[in-house]
Design an enzyme around this catalytic site. Structure first.
Site, short mmCIF file in Angstrom:
data_model
loop_
_atom_site.label_atom_id
_atom_site.label_comp_id
_atom_site.label_asym_id
_atom_site.label_seq_id
_atom_site.Cartn_x
_atom_site.Cartn_y
_atom_site.Cartn_z
N PHE A 1 -61.14 -52.93 37.68
CA PHE A 1 -60.03 -52.44 36.86
C PHE A 1 -59.05 -53.56 36.52
O PHE A 1 -58.29 -53.47 35.55
CB PHE A 1 -59.31 -51.29 37.57
N LYS A 2 -59.08 -54.65 37.28
CA LYS A 2 -58.17 -55.76 37.01
C LYS A 2 -58.43 -56.40 35.64
O LYS A 2 -57.55 -57.00 35.04
CB LYS A 2 -58.29 -56.81 38.10
N ASP A 3 -59.67 -56.26 35.15
CA ASP A 3 -60.01 -56.84 33.84
C ASP A 3 -59.15 -56.27 32.72
O ASP A 3 -58.89 -56.96 31.73
CB ASP A 3 -61.48 -56.58 33.50
N THR B 1 -58.90 -59.23 41.98
CA THR B 1 -57.96 -59.90 41.09
C THR B 1 -58.42 -61.32 40.77
O THR B 1 -58.32 -61.77 39.62
CB THR B 1 -56.55 -59.94 41.72
#
Length: 723
Positions: A328-330, A363
């Site tokens: 989800f950090k993308d 991250t």
């Protein structure tokens, strides 16, 4: 006929104005001090029939500024003939040029100006008038415009030829409106002109007011006139606090959100982020280019970017892992590096930057992909150092990061450390004035951040929480305004804080549910109001991204819930640093309980949920999503529940294979991911993840000791070699 149509529309506008103005003026609570003192024009732009003339008259009376209608007050006197006659004389093809040339001769100040629907189609003319003030785009739903034009009996507008429908012409014109506006006003369906005018005034007030611009630290430091670009480059405030906007959280009404239901992810992202970023800090057109670069088929494997689908019963999964590093950090880190590069390039005195990041696994890879993808071509020298606990992440997460090692990117494992150690020391490095002065003097270098302590990293995450709700409305699971619940596996509190911001913007979340693993400091705090790590030790789990005891973004939440009480935040987190604990006041605790709920699950519960979900639904979750589902199962109600799926299961293939009793001994990371597919699960294999893992990373593995001096030595070594 065209001229008569304009005339009759004006009569109706004046009637509406007289009928509603008195009531509206008395009920308005907008502070117009800063709007009225500006000598700039207010320039209203939008499709024919969107109500520019009517709204302009209302604004004129409210602000005490003259109102000028380009058609009546400039074009007709300039040409010496009615607009309709000029259109007949030169035809549609020649009218835009004639209109644009006339616009170049227009001069006014301190006025409310209503443009024609076709003015923005002439670049030189529009550029001329745009320099005189703030261009406000009245973004009206196309069906409303067509209905108005039909009521007005307008059957011909500039550019409409035989066989071309009105809707096609209006769609064509949108590109020109999108090109020129400074501030967009999203109008609700069938919204009254007085209400639209009030939205314009609210927007202008927020743009002009010094009280609503700029940024502050959660611990009290005022950043003065620093703007969004400055905040991006800085990362952490000088007093150790986190940076937040000085103004209140922006709002969107249910009617405005309804306008976004059938839009794409990129269209929604632009409209949400425009609420957070002042156009004087970042032009909407520049923001749009960055959004389009970030979210497309080249970077995300699913066209919906963050798709939502039904898992089981009233539970829904939002897949946040379709980006290049399967996390989800993308979603934030395909956008934030572009904004960072633009900010760095805009500096009057160019500076080298070192992005220093502590990661619990995901991250790091996302930061490296984003910055190597977008920063390599810039003239600004941007270096990245990732610090990770050498034994605290999965082997696949490690190899994925190390694949980027080289050039201006360095990945360093910290022996014997956990994420909290890495994060605490990153913050300490940011606050080390002697080190900062030395690096600035020797290498013209400044530090910055790219994890969620950076405000610029955090706000793109608000978008996918807004869009998940809109997807459920679009798919007719709920109606606009229905309440839902959201469950987020939570470690550093950035993801669920973004959900809180979405709720405050207007998304009807009833409960924001924080799901923890056995490192359950957050769930304990949300249940008791006491944050106590004095006797806690971090446990290693199969969900390492939430193996965190010091959750940085909790500081931002408490700042908001305490009524922006800087001293309380400063005292609480100073006490946490020295004593390992703090308590919040009963008032803040009650506010916490209004929105937040929490629970945690054991490793055994996590394993069981992975197995049962695969057996019951054919869906394979990563351990973090399993933590979320385990807690969500306990808290189900009659409302729909969205579970944030934060990583692709392939990133944790080794642990998942072990959960199913399959040995991974002797397997390479790519072989583990392939073996995982033998379970026959959804989601399918992540191609970008496999491509990264197939790189040889053995020679790039670098570690250092877990003490501050060793970390500083590594930083100096990297900067000496690369700068």
């Amino acid at each position: 006929m065209l001229k008569r149509t304009y005339f009759h529309f004006g009569l109706r506008a004046r009637y509406c104005f007289k009928l509603n103005y008195k009531r509206w003026i008395s009920g308005s609570k907008i502070n117009l001090q800063n709007v009225t003192r500006s000598k700039e024009n207010i320039i209203l732009m939008g499709s024919p029939g969107c109500g520019k003339t009517t709204v302009g008259r209302i604004l004129s009376t409210k602000l005490g500024k003259p109102v000028l209608d380009i058609d009546d007050d400039h074009l007709e006197p300039y040409w010496g003939m009615p607009v309709s006659d000029k259109l007949s004389e030169v035809g549609s093809d020649g009218f835009v040029n004639a209109e644009g040339e006339a616009l170049l001769a227009f001069n006014a100040e301190n006025s409310v100006i209503s443009l024609t629907g076709s003015n923005p189609m002439h670049s030189d003319g529009m550029a001329h008038i745009a320099k005189t003030g703030t261009v406000v785009f009245l973004d009206i739903h196309m069906e409303d415009i067509i209905e108005r034009l039909e009521r007005m009996k307008v059957n011909r507008i500039v550019g409409q030829n035989d066989g071309t429908s009105m809707s096609e012409i209006l769609k064509y014109r949108q590109q020109f409106y999108e090109r020129w506006y400074d501030a967009r006003v999203i109008c609700e369906r069938n919204e009254d002109p007085t209400s639209v005018a009030e939205k314009v005034l609210n927007k202008l007030s927020s743009l002009e007011s010094s009280d609503s611009q700029g940024y502050v630290s959660t611990r009290g430091l005022d950043l003065g006139d620093k703007q969004f670009n400055d905040v991006l480059l800085k990362g952490l405030a000088d007093d150790g606090g986190l940076i937040v906007p000085r103004r209140n959280i922006p709002k969107l009404s249910l009617g405005q959100l309804s306008r976004m239901v059938n839009m794409s992810y990129t269209e929604r992202a632009l409209r949400v982020l425009e609420q957070w970023i002042n156009w004087r800090e970042l032009r909407p057109q520049d923001l749009k280019k960055c959004i389009d670069n970030a979210y497309n088929s080249k970077t995300f494997s699913n066209p919906d970017i963050c798709p939502v689908f039904s898992l089981d019963g009233n539970q829904f999964i939002q897949e946040l892992f379709h980006g290049p590093t399967a996390s989800f950090k993308d979603i934030a880190l395909q956008l934030m590096p572009q904004l960072f590069v633009k900010a760095a390039e805009s500096e009057l005195h160019p500076t080298n930057y070192l992005i220093l990041v502590a990661t619990s696994g995901d991250t790091g890879g996302a930061v490296l992909d984003g910055f190597t993808r977008y920063a390599d071509s810039t003239k600004v020298n941007i270096n990245v150092i990732i610090l990770y606990p050498s034994d605290g992440i999965s082997s696949i997460q490690r190899d994925q990061m190390i694949a980027y090692h080289g050039g201006n990117a360095r990945v360093i494992g910290v022996q014997g450390a956990d994420f909290d150690f890495c994060q605490t020391n990153v913050k300490k490095i940011f606050s080390d004035k002697n080190l900062a002065e030395e690096l600035l003097r020797t290498h013209n270098l400044k530090f910055s951040a790219a994890n969620s302590i950076s405000f610029g990293r955090l706000i793109p995450q608000v978008v996918y929480h807004v869009t998940s709700y809109l997807d459920l409305v679009r798919d007719k699971v709920i109606s606009m305004g229905d309440e839902i619940d959201l469950c987020v596996p939570t470690g550093n509190f950035g993801n669920i804080l973004a959900a809180y911001y979405a709720k405050e913007m207007g998304i009807p979340y009833k409960r924001l549910i924080c799901a923890s693993n056995s490192n359950n400091i957050l769930s304990e705090f949300l249940q008791t109001g006491c944050y106590d790590i004095s006797s806690r030790r971090l446990s290693k789990t199969v969900s390492p991204a939430i193996d965190i005891l010091v959750s940085s973004n909790l500081e931002r939440l408490l700042y908001h819930l305490s009524g922006e009480d800087h001293s309380m935040i400063r005292d609480a987190f100073t006490k946490l640093q020295h004593d390992g604990n703090f308590d919040v006041s009963p008032v803040v605790f009650e506010r916490l309980k209004e929105s937040f709920h929490a629970d945690w699950c054991s490793e055994e519960d996590c394993y069981r949920t992975i197995k049962e979900t695969l057996s019951n639904t054919g869906y394979l979750m990563d351990p973090h999503t399993s933590v979320g589902k385990t807690v969500a199962d306990r808290m189900m109600s009659d409302r729909p529940m969205i579970i944030a799926s934060t990583a692709h299961p392939g990133k944790f293939a080794e642990d998942i294979l072990n959960i199913f009793g399959r040995s991974s001994n002797g397997m390479t990371p790519p072989e583990m991911v392939m073996a995982l597919q033998e379970l026959g699960p959804r989601p399918s294999e992540q191609e970008s993840l496999m491509n990264t893992l197939e790189k040889n990373t053995m020679g790039n593995r670098r570690v250092c000791d877990s003490n501050y001096d060793s970390l500083v030595s590594e930083i100096k070594s990297v900067t000496d070699r690369t700068l």
